[in-house]
Design a protein around this motif. Sequence first.
Motif, PDB file in Angstrom:
ATOM      1  N   LYS A  26       0.850  -1.190   0.000  1.00 11.71           N
ATOM      2  CA  LYS A  26       0.000   0.000   0.000  1.00 11.71           C
ATOM      3  C   LYS A  26       0.890   1.246   0.000  1.00 11.71           C
ATOM      4  O   LYS A  26       1.846   1.328   0.774  1.00 11.71           O
ATOM      5  CB  LYS A  26      -0.914   0.006   1.225  1.00 11.71           C
ATOM      6  CG  LYS A  26      -1.920   1.151   1.246  1.00 11.71           C
ATOM      7  CD  LYS A  26      -2.842   1.037   2.451  1.00 11.71           C
ATOM      8  CE  LYS A  26      -3.918   2.107   2.440  1.00 11.71           C
ATOM      9  NZ  LYS A  26      -3.366   3.477   2.516  1.00 11.71           N
ATOM     10  N   ASP A  28       1.228   5.412   0.409  1.00 10.48           N
ATOM     11  CA  ASP A  28       0.629   6.610   0.996  1.00 10.48           C
ATOM     12  C   ASP A  28       1.515   7.821   0.722  1.00 10.48           C
ATOM     13  O   ASP A  28       2.750   7.700   0.616  1.00 10.48           O
ATOM     14  CB  ASP A  28       0.462   6.440   2.512  1.00 10.48           C
ATOM     15  CG  ASP A  28      -0.533   5.335   2.868  1.00 10.48           C
ATOM     16  OD1 ASP A  28      -1.665   5.393   2.349  1.00 10.48           O
ATOM     17  OD2 ASP A  28      -0.160   4.421   3.630  1.00 10.48           O
ATOM     18  N   TYR A  39       6.443   9.437  -1.627  1.00  9.03           N
ATOM     19  CA  TYR A  39       5.450   8.497  -1.108  1.00  9.03           C
ATOM     20  C   TYR A  39       6.181   7.397  -0.338  1.00  9.03           C
ATOM     21  O   TYR A  39       7.384   7.173  -0.521  1.00  9.03           O
ATOM     22  CB  TYR A  39       4.648   7.865  -2.243  1.00  9.03           C
ATOM     23  CG  TYR A  39       3.780   8.836  -3.005  1.00  9.03           C
ATOM     24  CD1 TYR A  39       2.425   8.993  -2.686  1.00  9.03           C
ATOM     25  CD2 TYR A  39       4.300   9.590  -4.050  1.00  9.03           C
ATOM     26  CE1 TYR A  39       1.620   9.878  -3.388  1.00  9.03           C
ATOM     27  CE2 TYR A  39       3.510  10.490  -4.754  1.00  9.03           C
ATOM     28  CZ  TYR A  39       2.170  10.629  -4.419  1.00  9.03           C
ATOM     29  OH  TYR A  39       1.388  11.511  -5.120  1.00  9.03           O
TER      30      TYR A  39
END
Length: 214
Positions: A26, A28, A39
């Motif tokens: 994932k 972010d 990121y």
Amino acid sequence: MKKIKFLFHLSTFILLLISCSNHPPKIDFLNEDYFAKFYIINNFKDNEESIKYLINFSQKQLGRLVIVTDKNTYRFEDGFNSLEDNSKQQFLFFRMGENLKNTSITINYLKKIPIKLQNEQGKEVKPYEPPVIKVSATDYEEEASKINSKTLSLYYNFETLNLNILQNLFDFAEQDKEKKEIDTYIYELYNKDKEKKVVITYHDKGEWFEVEII
């Protein structure tokens, strides 16, 4: 009784480890400065699933990107960044501007192990280098100038794509000068079962490229 409790706790611990290891990657948002958007990717593993997720994410973000695996890799201050930890994996996407036109990608920031890419017959393929001394256009260059598109199929004996293989492919394509003679040049990478796994497409005679993990 103690043995039963021990086995129970052990099995619980193992199940917890398995559960954590199965979490998908994932990404972010971390920060932004004058250079790029930063990121962080969590649960990244050096396998095809994580790499495909990473590349697909990059194709939705305009401009230069830096994706780190540790939030303390960079320090940010007054619109600038400084590299604090050079030992962690990170991924760098350089673009021509605020667009998706890649000019360079570093997908394996840590040590790269060279591999030999081959053609379908198993013969090693090396990046094309034009003659050092050029008086006039060669027959090859004249013919290449008439071609609008060309595909080079490369093979390597692997089962699962990893960062090192992909970085070798990026480096091969970057060093190959033939793409500068042809409008659209496509590099395809096939695995040991001759399944297509990666496509890198250069545009405008090598000015920029896009990448697809299949």
